[in-house]
Design a protein around this motif. Structure first.
Motif, PDB file in Angstrom:
ATOM      1  N   VAL A 252     -64.120   1.004 -87.655  1.00  0.00           N
ATOM      2  CA  VAL A 252     -62.792   1.601 -87.620  1.00  0.00           C
ATOM      3  C   VAL A 252     -61.730   0.562 -87.943  1.00  0.00           C
ATOM      4  O   VAL A 252     -61.743  -0.554 -87.417  1.00  0.00           O
ATOM      5  N   LYS A 253     -60.817   0.956 -88.832  1.00  0.00           N
ATOM      6  CA  LYS A 253     -59.662   0.138 -89.171  1.00  0.00           C
ATOM      7  C   LYS A 253     -58.411   0.997 -88.998  1.00  0.00           C
ATOM      8  O   LYS A 253     -58.040   1.745 -89.889  1.00  0.00           O
ATOM      9  N   GLY A 254     -57.788   0.899 -87.837  1.00  0.00           N
ATOM     10  CA  GLY A 254     -56.607   1.718 -87.563  1.00  0.00           C
ATOM     11  C   GLY A 254     -56.967   3.191 -87.566  1.00  0.00           C
ATOM     12  O   GLY A 254     -57.788   3.638 -86.773  1.00  0.00           O
ATOM     13  N   ASP A 255     -56.360   3.971 -88.497  1.00  0.00           N
ATOM     14  CA  ASP A 255     -56.661   5.390 -88.584  1.00  0.00           C
ATOM     15  C   ASP A 255     -57.628   5.683 -89.721  1.00  0.00           C
ATOM     16  O   ASP A 255     -57.758   6.820 -90.172  1.00  0.00           O
ATOM     17  N   GLN A 256     -58.313   4.641 -90.222  1.00  0.00           N
ATOM     18  CA  GLN A 256     -59.268   4.814 -91.304  1.00  0.00           C
ATOM     19  C   GLN A 256     -60.623   4.247 -90.901  1.00  0.00           C
ATOM     20  O   GLN A 256     -60.746   3.487 -89.940  1.00  0.00           O
ATOM     21  N   THR A 257     -61.620   4.644 -91.682  1.00  0.00           N
ATOM     22  CA  THR A 257     -62.984   4.173 -91.438  1.00  0.00           C
ATOM     23  C   THR A 257     -63.411   3.252 -92.554  1.00  0.00           C
ATOM     24  O   THR A 257     -63.362   3.637 -93.730  1.00  0.00           O
ATOM     25  N   GLY A 267     -61.378   9.451 -93.057  1.00  0.00           N
ATOM     26  CA  GLY A 267     -60.676   9.564 -91.791  1.00  0.00           C
ATOM     27  C   GLY A 267     -61.550   9.134 -90.620  1.00  0.00           C
ATOM     28  O   GLY A 267     -62.778   9.097 -90.705  1.00  0.00           O
ATOM     29  N   VAL A 268     -60.898   8.803 -89.508  1.00  0.00           N
ATOM     30  CA  VAL A 268     -61.618   8.362 -88.306  1.00  0.00           C
ATOM     31  C   VAL A 268     -61.982   9.584 -87.461  1.00  0.00           C
ATOM     32  O   VAL A 268     -61.127  10.426 -87.191  1.00  0.00           O
ATOM     33  N   HIS A 270     -62.419  11.917 -84.306  1.00  0.00           N
ATOM     34  CA  HIS A 270     -61.617  11.989 -83.089  1.00  0.00           C
ATOM     35  C   HIS A 270     -62.365  11.392 -81.902  1.00  0.00           C
ATOM     36  O   HIS A 270     -63.596  11.392 -81.844  1.00  0.00           O
ATOM     37  N   ASP A 271     -61.594  10.894 -80.946  1.00  0.00           N
ATOM     38  CA  ASP A 271     -62.123  10.402 -79.670  1.00  0.00           C
ATOM     39  C   ASP A 271     -63.130   9.273 -79.836  1.00  0.00           C
ATOM     40  O   ASP A 271     -64.041   9.093 -79.010  1.00  0.00           O
ATOM     41  N   GLU A 274     -63.990   1.968 -79.438  1.00  0.00           N
ATOM     42  CA  GLU A 274     -64.366   0.771 -80.183  1.00  0.00           C
ATOM     43  C   GLU A 274     -65.816   0.377 -79.936  1.00  0.00           C
ATOM     44  O   GLU A 274     -66.452  -0.253 -80.784  1.00  0.00           O
ATOM     45  N   LEU A 361     -59.466  10.907 -97.162  1.00  0.00           N
ATOM     46  CA  LEU A 361     -58.010  10.814 -97.136  1.00  0.00           C
ATOM     47  C   LEU A 361     -57.471  10.441 -98.520  1.00  0.00           C
ATOM     48  O   LEU A 361     -58.160   9.834 -99.330  1.00  0.00           O
TER      49      LEU A 361
END
Length: 363
Positions: A252-257, A267-268, A270-271, A274, A361
Motif C-alpha cells: 500500500v502506498k497512500g490510497d494506491q496499491t 485502488g486500495v 477497504h479496511d 499495514e 484508478l
C-alpha cells in the motif's frame, strides 16, 4: 437414492485426549439427491474419513449423518443401503463377470429372470456385454473395476454410490472412458455419487460439486467453474488449475496499491491494515497481450510448451507470474507487456479472497 446431510459432523481418532486432534473438523453440509460430488484433496486431508463416516464404516466423534432426513449415524453399512467401490477392485475370481455382477441379487433371492434383465442392462450401459461369460480371473485392472462398479449398481435399493479413488489403478488413457460411463450411469439412475480423489482433473471432469479439503477442513465447495474462477483462498487457487493461479505480492502506498511490474494504478481495498498480507490473484488463462484493465510488464524467464499454447514464466520485479498464450512467438529474455481484465482478478488478504473488486484508478 438419497439426500445426504452431515450435521455438526466431526471426527477425532483420539477423542479422549486432553486436546484431541481432529481428522475431520466440524462441518455442516447437505448433498442433494441424484447429484455427483467429489471430495478433493491431498493424502491425509480427511476425505476418506468423511467417506467412511457416510458409508457407516466409521462412527463420528460428534454430529449426525442423515439420509433423506432419517438419522443413520448408529446404523451399519448394510442398513444404509450403500454401494462402495474401492481403490483396489473386489471381485470373485472363481466366478464369471455375469456371476460377479449378479451376486448381490442372488443373495437377496431376486427371481432369475429379473437378475438377467438387470445384469444385461448394466452390461450394455457399461459396454461390457462381450465380457459377461469371461472368468473374472482373466480381466484387466480397468475391467475388474467395471465389474466392481456394476455389482454396486445392480441393486435397485442403493441410497448412494461411494467411490474411494477407484481410478487410481487404471491406466490414464482408460480413465476418461470410465468417467464418461460414470456420468452415463448418473444420468440413467439419478443416483447420488460421491468420488474421493486427489486428482483435480478427475474431480473437475466428474462432479457437479467439488469439495476441496485440507488438514481436515472443507476450504471451499462449489462447481468446477466457481473453484476455477473465484477461489475463496490461496490454497484453492494453487490446488485447482494447471498452471496454478498467480498471486502477486502488493503493498500500500497512500490510497494506491503498489505492485512490482504493474503500470496500472490500482485502488486500495477497504479496511486494509499495514500488517495485512495483500496479494493480487489471477489465472494464467486470463492474461492477454492486448485486452485488459491491469497492465503488467516483465521479462520472460521460461517457456513451457503445451501443444499450440505457450506458458510463459515472467519476472516482474520481485514477483513471478505465468501466462498461457496461444501461438506466442518469442524467446527467453524478451520483455513483454501483458494485460489482465479486472473482472478476472481478485484481492487476497491474509490468504483469503475479499469481496471487493479490483479497481483501476485514473492515472
Amino acid at each position: 437414492m438419497a439426500e445426504i446431510q452431515l450435521a455438526n459432523l466431526a471426527h477425532s481418532y483420539n477423542p479422549t485426549a486432553p486436546t484431541p486432534a481432529y481428522a475431520l473438523e466440524p462441518l455442516d453440509m447437505t448433498w442433494s439427491d441424484g447429484q455427483t460430488y467429489a471430495l478433493l484433496g491431498p493424502s491425509g486431508c480427511g476425505k476418506s474419513t468423511m467417506l467412511n463416516i457416510i458409508s457407516g464404516l466409521l462412527r463420528p466423534s460428534t454430529g449426525r449423518v442423515l439420509f433423506d432426513g432419517k438419522d443413520v449415524t448408529a446404523k451399519d453399512t448394510r442398513a444404509r443401503n450403500i454401494a462402495q467401490v474401492f481403490q483396489v477392485p473386489v471381485i470373485y475370481r472363481s466366478m464369471t463377470v455375469a456371476q460377479n455382477i449378479a451376486f448381490p441379487l442372488v443373495c437377496r433371492r431376486v427371481p432369475s429372470h429379473e437378475i438377467r434383465r438387470r445384469v444385461d442392462h448394466l452390461a450394455e450401459l457399461l459396454e461390457m456385454t462381450h465380457l459377461l461369460r469371461t472368468p473374472a480371473v482373466r480381466l484387466t485392472a480397468d475391467q475388474k473395476q467395471l465389474v466392481s462398479l456394476a455389482r454396486g449398481l445392480v441393486r435397485d435399493d442403493v441410497s448412494a454410490l461411494l467411490l474411494d479413488e477407484p481410478l487410481t489403478v487404471i491406466d490414464p488413457h482408460v480413465k476418461f472412458a470410465l468417467r464418461r460411463k460414470l456420468k452415463a450411469i448418473n444420468a440413467e439412475y439419478r443416483m447420488t455419487m460421491v468420488l474421493v480423489t486427489h486428482d483435480q482433473n478427475e474431480a473437475l471432469s466428474f462432479a457437479q460439486t467439488v469439495i476441496v479439503m485440507n488438514h481436515g477442513k472443507v476450504v471451499q465447495a462449489g462447481t468446477p467453474q466457481e473453484l476455477f474462477e473465484r477461489p475463496d483462498n490461496e490454497y484453492v487457487g494453487y490446488f485447482i488449475g494447471s498452471p496454478a493461479m498467480n498471486f502477486l505480492t502488493a503493498h500500500v502506498k497512500g490510497d494506491q496499491t503498489g505492485l512490482d511490474g504493474c503500470d496500472s494504478v490500482l485502488g486500495v481495498p477497504h479496511d486494509l491494515r499495514e500488517t495485512d498480507s495483500l496479494k493480487l490473484g489471477f489465472r494464467p488463462e486470463h492474461v492477454d497481450p492486448v485486452k485488459g484493465d491491469i497492465q503488467l510488464k516483465g521479462s520472460v524467464r521460461k517457456i513451457l510448451f503445451e501443444g499450440v499454447d505457450r506458458v510463459l514464466e515472467i519476472a516482474a520485479g520481485r514477483n513471478l507470474f505465468r501466462a498461457r498464450l496461444d501461438n506466442w512467438s518469442g524467446a527467453v529474455g524478451d520483455q513483454v507487456s501483458l494485460r489482465v481484465p479486472a473482472a478476472n482478478a481478485h484481492w487476497y488478504v491474509n490468504g483469503n479472497r475479499i469481496g471487493q473488486p479490483v479497481t483501476r484508478l485514473a492515472p
